[in-house]
Every structure is written in structure tokens, then in C-alpha cells.
Design an enzyme around this catalytic site. Structure first.
Site, mmCIF file in Angstrom:
data_model
loop_
_atom_site.group_PDB
_atom_site.id
_atom_site.type_symbol
_atom_site.label_atom_id
_atom_site.label_comp_id
_atom_site.label_asym_id
_atom_site.label_seq_id
_atom_site.Cartn_x
_atom_site.Cartn_y
_atom_site.Cartn_z
ATOM 1 N N GLY A 28 0.797 -1.226 0.000
ATOM 2 C CA GLY A 28 0.000 0.000 0.000
ATOM 3 C C GLY A 28 0.827 1.272 0.000
ATOM 4 O O GLY A 28 1.412 1.639 1.024
ATOM 5 N N ASN A 70 -5.972 10.725 -2.429
ATOM 6 C CA ASN A 70 -5.569 12.025 -2.984
ATOM 7 C C ASN A 70 -4.153 12.066 -3.529
ATOM 8 O O ASN A 70 -3.717 13.090 -4.040
ATOM 9 C CB ASN A 70 -5.719 13.121 -1.914
ATOM 10 C CG ASN A 70 -7.176 13.322 -1.568
ATOM 11 O OD1 ASN A 70 -8.007 13.540 -2.446
ATOM 12 N ND2 ASN A 70 -7.502 13.199 -0.302
ATOM 13 N N GLU A 77 1.389 1.134 -11.085
ATOM 14 C CA GLU A 77 2.836 1.242 -10.797
ATOM 15 C C GLU A 77 3.474 2.407 -11.553
ATOM 16 O O GLU A 77 4.607 2.324 -12.019
ATOM 17 C CB GLU A 77 3.562 -0.075 -11.047
ATOM 18 C CG GLU A 77 3.052 -1.142 -10.098
ATOM 19 C CD GLU A 77 3.973 -2.317 -9.896
ATOM 20 O OE1 GLU A 77 5.197 -2.149 -9.985
ATOM 21 O OE2 GLU A 77 3.454 -3.409 -9.644
#
Ligand SMILES: Cc1cc2nc3c(=O)[nH]c(=O)nc-3n(C[C@H](O)[C@H](O)[C@H](O)COP(=O)(O)OP(=O)(O)OC[C@H]3O[C@@H](n4cnc5c(N)ncnc54)[C@H](O)[C@@H]3O)c2cc1C
Length: 369
Positions: free
Chosen positions: A114, A119, A353
Site C-alpha cells: 500500500g 488524494n 505502478e
């Protein structure tokens, strides 16, 4: 051997179910246990910790094969191996490695990683999740978004702010087990593609994590993440390549079987030129991907090369899958053929990614040095 083993496994364990998993958005946990049995969940983990002890070249080979069958399975395999497991392998203490790697490598446990927050995606260093020191523990508060295996993962590597905003040394990586008080899962995303790979939110509310669960040094979490992403991007390049090959092979076969104007459509130059473009772009993506894997295996700098491989292979997968649908015509728009699934799944690769734009920033920074 790896390729043949995965083809046999895929025909038996993935192909018969993958459209149902896709339609129902089922994350097939049991499949990953079986993949653990044949060594696919700990590919980069040394044998001493119960892994397969292989390098990136073999890992890429395996991911290309798996993803050629089902991109969702490839994405989950990639997130488990090169993000969560590899972060623990690369930066964990001996105690942490002994504790987690055998379970992750066997597929008994599924790993999550994680970094992204609601945001802050591309701008991950601006994260809001905080970890505040309290004696020998840290207290985590905040949430992580778009996390692969956010619900089914048994353990997560989580990056949280322990210093000032904007300080690249102000973040720390923690290993947090499912079931830890204050650590829950949130919303599962309903996605365009990669629907059998679970994507969900991680929520931390006064979650107490012992200091012994820190990976490496306090404050190094973001720098570690950039290194982990260098390897992770090779895996997304491999995922892209696998789907591009799958989409191409399906279109090639169909173009020889489908007749219009009393001829196979492959005999029209308009179609054969598409196939020529697709085949050429796939070969270029393959060379970039295996070149990055080779550098990684030799422990040489790979940031630029992995960004190039990820950028080119993912854009190739999208182009090839789009042309694949076109070659299938109306049938390509239906669920009766695999073209539409490659088309939906491939798009993730230009985003996850690090988006294509972010890869170009990495490449430009390197060439402008
Ligand atoms: C299926 C799926 C699985 C995922 N799994 C994980 C996971 O396991 N763990 C995890 O941490 N994250 C995961 N992610 C998150 C993923 O890495 C982010 O979505 C990605 O990094 C982009 O961030 P964002 O979505 O916030 O987009 P944003 O950063 O908001 O970007 C929006 C657009 O702006 C562009 N943009 C942003 N900054 C710039 C710039 N400086 N210059 C030019 N263009 C820019 C982007 O390229 C993009 O086109 C996953 C995402 C998906 C969809």
C-alpha cells in the site's frame, strides 16, 4: 520448462473459469494457493525461505505466460511477488523474513502493498497516512486506495508518513497483518478490466504496530518504495507483454480462419499490415523487458530501463489489444472471443505502478542528467 508448466496449469486451472471470475469479479484465492504449490508465489524468494530462488528473467518468463492466459491472474501474481514479498525480502530484518516469506512464497498467505492514497497517486510522496511513535509502537491513521488484495491479503506492506511532508526521508514502511486492531478493508473497486484481481481500500484507525514491524530504517520507506517499483515495473512490462502476445495470437489465428470476399481476411494487406505492426511492437517490448530483467539480475542500475520497458510494453499492449478487437470485427466486441478481455485488461498497464506520463518523467530525468 517454466513456460510449458504454466501452459499446462493454465489450461487446467485458469482457462475453464476465467470468464466467470471476470464477470462476477471473483478473486480466486484457491488458485493462488495452487500457484504457490508450483512455485509461482515466491519466485524471487531464496530457497532458504521456502521460495523458488529464481531471478527476474525466469520471473518475467512466468509472468508473460500467465498473463497471456489471464491478465488478472498475472497482475495479482506480480503485486504479490514483486511488491509485497520483494519489499519484505529486500528490506526486512532476518526475524521478519523468517516470519513472513515462507508463508508468502507457498501461497498460504497473499500479500498486499500500500503506497497509493485517495488524494495521492502519482504524487505518492505527499501521502497523508501517518504513523506516530508511541513508546515501542507506531500508531497508524489514514487510508490507502486501489490496493491489490486489499481485502483478501493476509499481510500488507504499508508506507506511512513519519516525518515532514515533502521530505523523501519522512516515510516508513511497515508490515501489518490482517486482523491487527484498527486495520480494516474498505470499498472494493468495480473495474473496467482486471476484474478477477481484487482492488480495495485499506483503512487505519489508531492501528498500533510494534516497531519490530518496520522494514529497514525508519524514514527510508519512500526510497525503498522507489527501488521496489524499479523491479515492479519490470513485472508490469511482463504482464503487458503477455497480454499483447495473447491478443496477437488470437487475432492471427482468427485472421486465417475468417473469410470475407471469398478469402481469409489475413490475405488483405490492410489486415496483414496490422499483424506486422503488432508482431514488431511485441518483439521490441520483449527485448526491452528482458533487457531490464537482465540488468536487475546483475544488480545493475535499472530505473531508466525498467521505466522504458514498462512504458513501451504497456502502450504496446493497449495498441495490440485494440487492433486485436478490430481484426475480430463485430465478434471482437462480444464475450465469445478473448479479444475484448485483452482490450479491457491491457489498459491497466499504462496506469498501475506509475502512469505512462510518470514513466516518461523518470526516463527524461535520466536522459537529461
Ligand atoms: C487495478 C489497480 C491496481 C492497483 N494496485 C495498487 C497497489 O497494489 N498498490 C498501490 O500502492 N497502488 C496501486 N494502484 C494505484 C496506481 O499505482 C495508481 O492508480 C497510479 O499510480 C496513478 O495514480 P492516480 O490513480 O492517483 O492518478 P493521478 O496521479 O491522479 O493521475 C491522473 C493523471 O494525471 C497524470 N499526471 C499526474 N502527475 C503528472 C505529472 N507530474 N506530469 C504529467 N502527468 C501527470 C497521470 O499520468 C494521469 O494521466 C493500483 C491501481 C489500479 C487501477
Amino acid at each position: 520448462m517454466i513456460r510449458q508448466m504454466i501452459r499446462d496449469f493454465g489450461v487446467r486451472e485458469i482457462l475453464p473459469h476465467m470468464m466467470e471470475w471476470d464477470e462476477q469479479q471473483v478473486f480466486p484465492v484457491e488458485l493462488f494457493r495452487k500457484m504457490g504449490d508450483i512455485g509461482l508465489m515466491g519466485m524471487l524468494v531464496p530457497e532458504d525461505y521456502g521460495g523458488s530462488g529464481l531471478g527476474y528473467a525466469e520471473y518475467v518468463t512466468a509472468l508473460v505466460e500467465v498473463s497471456g492466459i489471464d491478465g488478472s491472474v498475472g497482475l495479482s501474481m506480480a503485486a504479490h511477488n514483486s511488491l509485497c514479498t520483494n519489499h519484505i525480502l529486500s528490506f526486512g530484518s532476518e526475524e521478519i523474513k523468517q516470519k513472513y516469506l515462507p508463508r508468502l512464497a507457498s501461497g498460504e498467505w497473499i500479500g498486499a502493498w500500500g503506497l497509493t492514497e485517495p488524494n495521492t497517486g502519482s504524487d505518492a510522496a505527499n501521502m497523508r497516512t501517518v504513523a506516530v511513535r508511541d513508546g515501542n509502537d507506531f500508531i497508524l491513521n489514514g487510508s490507502k486506495n486501489f490496493i491489490t488484495h486489499g481485502i483478501s491479503g493476509n499481510v500488507a506492506v504499508v508506507i506511512a508518513r513519519t516525518g515532514e511532508k515533502g521530505d523523501s526521508h519522512g516515510m516508513t514502511a511497515f508490515v501489518v497483518e490482517k486482523g491487527t486492531k484498527g486495520f480494516t478493508s474498505g470499498k472494493k473497486e468495480n473495474k473496467l478490466g482486471m476484474r478477477a484481481s481484487e482492488t480495495a481500500e485499506l483503512i487505519f484507525q489508531d492501528c498500533r504496530v510494534p516497531r519490530s514491524q518496520v522494514l529497514g530504517e525508519e524514514g527510508d520507506g519512500f526510497i525503498q518504495s522507489l527501488k521496489i517499483l524499479d523491479g515492479g515495473r519490470i513485472s508490469i512490462a511482463a504482464l503487458s507483454l503477455g497480454m499483447a502476445v495473447g491478443a496477437f495470437e488470437a487475432a492471427l489465428k482468427y485472421s486465417k480462419e475468417r473469410h470475407q470476399f471469398d478469402r481469409p481476411i489475413s490475405s488483405f494487406q490492410g489486415i496483414s499490415f496490422k499483424l506486422a505492426d503488432m508482431a514488431t511492437q511485441i518483439e521490441a517490448a520483449r527485448l526491452l523487458t528482458f533487457r531490464a530483467a537482465e540488468l536487475k539480475d546483475r544488480s545493475l542500475p535499472v530505473s531508466k530501463e525498467s521505466a522504458m520497458a514498462k512504458f513501451f510494453a504497456s502502450e504496446t499492449a493497449v495498441r495490440v489489444a485494440t487492433e486485436g478487437v478490430q481484426i475480430f470485427g463485430g465478434y471482437g466486441y462480444t464475450k465469445d472471443f478473448p479479444a475484448e478481455k485483452y482490450y479491457r485488461d491491457a489498459k491497466l498497464c499504462t496506469i498501475g505502478e506509475g502512469t505512462s506520463e510518470i514513466q516518461k518523467i523518470v526516463i527524461a530525468r535520466s536522459v537529461l542528467q
